[in-house]
Scaffold this motif. Structure first.
Motif, PDB file in Angstrom:
ATOM      1  N   SER A  74     -44.430  40.274 -51.617  1.00 37.81           N
ATOM      2  CA  SER A  74     -45.403  39.777 -52.586  1.00 37.81           C
ATOM      3  C   SER A  74     -46.519  39.055 -51.855  1.00 37.81           C
ATOM      4  O   SER A  74     -46.272  38.171 -51.033  1.00 37.81           O
ATOM      5  CB  SER A  74     -44.711  38.822 -53.571  1.00 37.81           C
ATOM      6  N   LEU A  98     -41.615  38.846 -60.932  1.00 35.97           N
ATOM      7  CA  LEU A  98     -42.950  38.927 -60.327  1.00 35.97           C
ATOM      8  C   LEU A  98     -44.031  39.323 -61.329  1.00 35.97           C
ATOM      9  O   LEU A  98     -45.195  39.464 -60.960  1.00 35.97           O
ATOM     10  CB  LEU A  98     -42.928  39.940 -59.181  1.00 35.97           C
ATOM     11  N   ILE A 145     -47.732  43.966 -54.897  1.00 35.95           N
ATOM     12  CA  ILE A 145     -46.295  43.920 -54.620  1.00 35.95           C
ATOM     13  C   ILE A 145     -45.906  45.217 -53.941  1.00 35.95           C
ATOM     14  O   ILE A 145     -46.155  46.304 -54.465  1.00 35.95           O
ATOM     15  CB  ILE A 145     -45.481  43.728 -55.915  1.00 35.95           C
TER      16      ILE A 145
END
Length: 352
Positions: A43, A64, A98
């Protein structure tokens, strides 16, 4: 001196900026047993991550900020066995990048998790953007391609069938034949079929298969007016029985081997097949029952043809009733039988 101080400040600012970027990059590495792979999630956003209780890819992506649709698509793509290592890029609704890196399938690894901060993002190996999936050219085409490669099979690899129908003859009134009249609804054809289906062509709308296998069949010819069959001096004759009968029949059992070319239409669930068969006689007998219920059975060849062959056709529903028709191209009795010339049997009914 001033220039040196200025250069030092510029260097420190640049270093601080790079360090900040690194602090914003986090790696989560774990073993996902659901898809049987080693997963590394990288990330690069500023979002703080609270590790979920269940360490699997779906829960991590949910934390996320990846929405449900993108998570489902990512799980499918990551789960594909395209190689020992692959890389996938996702972008959340907030613009966070990501990266998912998959490694070789798990063997007997224990489940473990590693978090590393200040990690520099590696190069992307096989980038797939969500916009490409949503364009209708990525995900949908990939699923369509899978369906094209392996369309659903219409015919099962094997099946068992029970035939029940009616028998009769053609040319029964020609020549010197003295074959008696038959009781139509009591003259039955019965067979047990063990079949293999080899699919030759598999398409989106229809399949073509070669069906074959042995069957045991019985021709039952039920006589009218107390008639029965006798076999003397290698000649069959048909005459009145010595007593009044309530039932009198001539039975021909055969071991047949039919072969059909079957076409199955998937949308309509309808099938149609044509082919032929060859058989071998495995017996022969008459069976009578008098009006008092006494039964009598006499075995003999009755001049039957030992090796019949003919044509067959079937049509019906995929998993429902199937109509069948059989027609012997050979004569039912051998050519030397003066009382049964030119008789050819045929049968029609249902395959269950």
């Amino acid at each position: 001196m001033k220039n040196f101080v200025l250069a030092a400040l510029v260097f420190l600012c640049t270093f601080a900026a790079r360090a900040e970027v690194k602090r914003d990059t986090t790696i989560i590495e774990f073993s996902d047993k659901k898809i049987n792979k080693r997963i590394t999630v990288i990330s690069t956003g500023e979002k703080e991550i609270d590790l979920p209780v269940s360490m699997d890819l779906n829960e991590v992506l949910k934390e996320l900020g990846i929405d449900t649709t993108e998570r489902e698509r990512a799980l499918v793509l990551v789960g594909e066995d395209n190689g020992k290592k692959d890389t996938l890029l996702l972008i959340s609704q907030s613009g966070q990048r990501i990266q998912i890196v998959t490694k070789q399938p798990l063997l007997n690894r224990a489940k473990d998790t590693t978090i590393v901060d200040d990690y520099q993002e590696p190069p992307i190996l096989n980038e797939r953007e969500p916009d490409h999936w949503n364009s209708g050219n990525g995900w949908d085409n990939q699923q369509n391609q899978k369906r094209e490669e392996k369309p659903k099979r219409f015919f099962s690899k094997s099946d068992f069938g029970f035939y029940i129908g009616l028998n009769n003859f053609v040319n029964a009134s020609n020549g010197n034949s003295t074959f008696p009249e038959l009781r139509t609804w009591r003259s039955r054809y019965v067979a047990l079929s063990f079949r293999k289906n080899a699919t030759l062509l598999r398409g989106e709308s229809a399949d073509l298969a070669l069906s074959y296998g042995p069957e045991i069949a019985w021709y039952n010819f039920m006589f009218e007016n107390s008639k029965t069959a006798y076999y003397n001096n290698e000649q069959v004759r048909f005459d009145d029985a010595d007593f009044s009968t309530s039932k009198s029949k001539l039975v021909m059992p055969y071991l047949n081997f039919p072969v059909l070319l079957n076409l199955g239409f998937k949308e309509d669930k309808f099938k149609f097949g044509v082919g032929g068969y060859i058989g071998y006689r495995i017996g022969g007998y008459t069976k009578t029952k008098d009006t008092n219920g006494n039964k009598e059975k006499n075995k003999s060849t009755y001049g039957f043809n030992n090796v019949p062959y003919g044509l067959t056709a079937e049509l019906g529903r995929k998993n429902g009733l199937t109509l069948f028709f059989r027609y012997d191209l050979t004569k039912t009795f051998r050519s030397n039988q003066t009382n049964a010339n030119d008789l050819q049997a045929f049968s029609a009914g249902l395959r269950l």
